[in-house]
Write a protein that holds these residues in place. Structure first.
Motif: not given
Length: 183
Positions: A52-73
């Motif tokens: 379920d989409k509600e059970n997915v968490v994107l996580y990242g640090v620095s460049k990966g943090g950029t990707g996680s907030i960008y694609h998670g949004s």
């Protein structure tokens, strides 16, 4: 980190090989569909594993943090992003530290905010520090109604790399909290 997560969690790792040092998981002039390809890969795994989409968490640090907030949004998923690099201006002014000058969009805040405006209530956390002034100021430009900013006020944090290594307990806490809210 995986050993310290709640049980029964799948991990998908996406390596950023775009350009010479990665593009923070963002389209570049040489790979114009990178974002779409990443989002398609994420949604394909979600579908294949019947998560379920509600059970997915994107996580990242620095460049990966950029990707996680960008694609998670963009995908409206839960996020834990640690000191994401949302604007390259500070880094480009210091000898193009990430080797991305003129290769990708410099400022991602408007794009992320546009996606955030279409998001439901999936929780999104950004761990950063006011002691890393440039990144912190960029994070504060994001839609505060859609993300929770965790300011690491810590005398041991005075530069970008120190945010991640000095916030591991907090990172694990937020990840486990989000995974524990599974439906």
């Amino acid at each position: 980190m995986e050993r310290s997560l709640v049980k029964n969690v799948y991990t998908m790792r996406i390596m950023d090989l775009n350009c010479s040092h990665g593009s923070h998981y963002i389209n570049t002039i040489n790979y114009k569909n990178y974002e779409k390809d990443i989002q398609n890969a994420i949604t394909k795994v979600i579908s294949k594993l019947e998560i379920d989409k509600e059970n997915v968490v994107l996580y990242g640090v620095s460049k990966g943090g950029t990707g996680s907030i960008y694609h998670g949004s963009a995908l409206d998923l839960k996020v834990v992003a640690v000191d994401p690099i949302l604007h390259l201006g500070h880094y480009n002014s210091k000898n193009d530290y990430h080797f991305l000058k003129d290769l990708r969009k410099e400022d991602l805040t408007d794009s992320i905010n546009k996606s955030l405006n279409n998001c439901a209530d999936n929780e999104k956390y950004i761990i950063c520090s006011r002691n890393v002034k440039f990144n912190y100021e960029q994070v504060l430009k994001l839609n505060k109604d859609k993300i929770k900013v965790i300011d690491m006020v810590d005398k041991m944090v005075n530069s970008h790399p120190e945010v991640s290594r000095n916030s591991v307990p907090e990172q694990l806490m937020f990840l486990n909290m989000l995974f524990s809210k599974l439906n």
